[in-house]
Write a protein that holds these residues in place. Structure first.
Motif, PDB file in Angstrom:
ATOM      1  N   GLY B  53       0.799  -1.211   0.000  1.00 44.25           N
ATOM      2  CA  GLY B  53       0.000   0.000   0.000  1.00 44.25           C
ATOM      3  C   GLY B  53       0.832   1.260   0.000  1.00 44.25           C
ATOM      4  N   SER B  54       0.366   2.266   0.738  1.00 45.04           N
ATOM      5  CA  SER B  54       1.045   3.560   0.780  1.00 45.04           C
ATOM      6  C   SER B  54       2.502   3.404   1.177  1.00 45.04           C
ATOM      7  CB  SER B  54       0.341   4.487   1.768  1.00 45.04           C
ATOM      8  OG  SER B  54       1.082   5.685   1.941  1.00 45.04           O
ATOM      9  N   THR B  55       3.370   4.092   0.437  1.00 41.25           N
ATOM     10  CA  THR B  55       4.805   3.945   0.697  1.00 41.25           C
ATOM     11  C   THR B  55       5.275   4.730   1.908  1.00 41.25           C
ATOM     12  OG1 THR B  55       5.270   5.726  -0.859  1.00 41.25           O
ATOM     13  CG2 THR B  55       5.322   3.470  -1.717  1.00 41.25           C
ATOM     14  N   LEU B  56       4.460   5.638   2.398  1.00 39.67           N
ATOM     15  CA  LEU B  56       4.794   6.398   3.603  1.00 39.67           C
ATOM     16  C   LEU B  56       4.098   5.732   4.789  1.00 39.67           C
ATOM     17  CD1 LEU B  56       6.224   8.847   4.814  1.00 39.67           C
ATOM     18  CD2 LEU B  56       4.105  10.142   4.472  1.00 39.67           C
ATOM     19  N   ALA B  65       8.543   6.343   7.985  1.00 40.20           N
ATOM     20  CA  ALA B  65       9.520   5.833   7.029  1.00 40.20           C
ATOM     21  C   ALA B  65       8.877   5.785   5.655  1.00 40.20           C
ATOM     22  CB  ALA B  65      10.016   4.453   7.435  1.00 40.20           C
ATOM     23  N   GLU B  66       9.712   5.909   4.642  1.00 41.59           N
ATOM     24  CA  GLU B  66       9.210   5.866   3.269  1.00 41.59           C
ATOM     25  C   GLU B  66       9.901   4.751   2.495  1.00 41.59           C
ATOM     26  OE1 GLU B  66       9.044   9.605   1.290  1.00 41.59           O
ATOM     27  OE2 GLU B  66       7.621   8.789  -0.168  1.00 41.59           O
ATOM     28  N   PHE B  67       9.086   3.903   1.900  1.00 41.88           N
ATOM     29  CA  PHE B  67       9.579   2.805   1.072  1.00 41.88           C
ATOM     30  C   PHE B  67       9.801   3.326  -0.337  1.00 41.88           C
ATOM     31  CE2 PHE B  67      10.346  -1.086  -0.845  1.00 41.88           C
ATOM     32  CZ  PHE B  67       9.375  -1.453  -1.773  1.00 41.88           C
ATOM     33  N   PHE B  74      14.518   2.301   2.652  1.00 43.90           N
ATOM     34  CA  PHE B  74      13.432   2.415   3.636  1.00 43.90           C
ATOM     35  C   PHE B  74      13.984   3.273   4.777  1.00 43.90           C
ATOM     36  CE2 PHE B  74       9.401   1.501   5.222  1.00 43.90           C
ATOM     37  CZ  PHE B  74       9.400   0.864   6.454  1.00 43.90           C
ATOM     38  N   HIS B  75      14.133   4.553   4.507  1.00 45.36           N
ATOM     39  CA  HIS B  75      14.745   5.466   5.474  1.00 45.36           C
ATOM     40  C   HIS B  75      13.750   5.878   6.558  1.00 45.36           C
ATOM     41  CE1 HIS B  75      17.953   5.347   2.717  1.00 45.36           C
ATOM     42  NE2 HIS B  75      17.662   6.421   1.987  1.00 45.36           N
ATOM     43  N   LEU B  76      14.261   6.002   7.764  1.00 45.03           N
ATOM     44  CA  LEU B  76      13.445   6.367   8.933  1.00 45.03           C
ATOM     45  C   LEU B  76      13.658   7.842   9.245  1.00 45.03           C
ATOM     46  CD1 LEU B  76      11.685   5.207  11.341  1.00 45.03           C
ATOM     47  CD2 LEU B  76      13.851   5.034  12.593  1.00 45.03           C
ATOM     48  N   ARG B  77      12.571   8.544   9.555  1.00 42.21           N
ATOM     49  CA  ARG B  77      12.665   9.985   9.808  1.00 42.21           C
ATOM     50  C   ARG B  77      11.846  10.362  11.039  1.00 42.21           C
ATOM     51  NH1 ARG B  77      11.184   9.971   4.167  1.00 42.21           N
ATOM     52  NH2 ARG B  77      13.036  10.170   2.845  1.00 42.21           N
ATOM     53  N   LYS B  78      12.289  11.470  11.656  1.00 40.33           N
ATOM     54  CA  LYS B  78      11.487  12.095  12.704  1.00 40.33           C
ATOM     55  C   LYS B  78      11.760  13.597  12.631  1.00 40.33           C
ATOM     56  CE  LYS B  78      10.081  11.887  17.524  1.00 40.33           C
ATOM     57  NZ  LYS B  78      10.174  11.197  18.837  1.00 40.33           N
TER      58      LYS B  78
END
Lengths: 115, 114
Positions: B53-56, B65-67, B74-78
């Motif tokens: 589904g949604s990549t975010l 994270a966004e695929f 698949f980077h992780l963000r905050k």
């Protein structure tokens, strides 16, 4: 409810000795996994149980390592003739059904030190 | 077989600053992707996962994270970190067709400075 528990939390042994590490999964979880985490590394897969049987033991490093889950709940990882290279944190995880869609819940680990 | 590369072993960042923890993977089959966090003397805790589904993907504690399939990332963000986010973060994959063991990266130690 209770999470995955592992005993002991720390184990120090001498080279050549036999050790047993215990994992109590979350009640009702059919799948159980063992991983090994060496210092500075991510966990590496050792063995996976579905019910009582070892469905995949391809990660066991050699025949000194063995694991059982006789009643489909508690599991014991057994290491014979321990070596200094076996020193690591041994993690157990369980899931309701196969992992992927079903989350793997991890225990706090057993830190094994072989002197 | 699958492999996971976490490009940064240590990431120091000041409190309230944004952070990105990078993860790239390699696989010949489609995979599910995960981020786990490990606080000192505690077990791994799932932050978020991508199945389809949604990549975010949004997770707990304000992480997302966004695929990116083309970049196999698949980077992780905050957007704003807190002191309490100091921990080890692991990216992991599992083949979607045979859901068995996770393959983990080597981890990124996030240290939030006051």
């Amino acid at each position: 409810g209770a999470g995955v528990s592992q005993t002991p939390s720390n184990k120090v042994t001498e080279k050549g000795k036999y050790v047993e590490l215990r994992c109590d999964p979350i009640s009702g979880h059919t799948a159980l996994y063992w991983y090994r985490q060496s210092l500075g590394q991510g966990p590496e897969f050792l063995i996976y149980f579905q019910g009582t049987g070892a469905a995949d033991d391809s990660g066991l490093p050699n025949d000194r390592f063995f694991a059982v889950r006789p009643e489909g709940s508690v599991s014991t990882l057994k290491i014979q003739r321990t070596e200094r290279g076996d020193s690591a944190v041994y993690l157990c995880a369980s899931s309701f059904g196969l992992a992927g869609f079903n989350e793997q819940f991890f225990g706090p680990g057993t830190r094994l030190t072989v002197l | 077989a699958q492999s996971v590369t976490q490009l940064d072993s240590q990431v120091p960042v000041f409190e309230e600053a944004p952070v990105e923890l990078r993860c790239n993977y390699s696989s010949s089959v489609s995979v599910y992707l995960f981020w786990y966090v490990q606080y000192p003397n505690q077990g791994l805790q799932l932050l978020l996962k991508y199945l389809s589904g949604s990549t975010l993907v949004k997770g707990i504690n304000g992480f997302e994270a966004e695929f990116n399939k083309s970049q196999t990332s698949f980077h992780l963000r905050k957007p704003s970190v807190h002191i309490s986010d100091t921990a080890e973060y692991f990216c992991a994959v599992i083949p979607s067709g045979s859901a068995r063991q996770l393959t983990f990266g080597s981890g990124t130690q996030l240290t939030v400075l006051p």
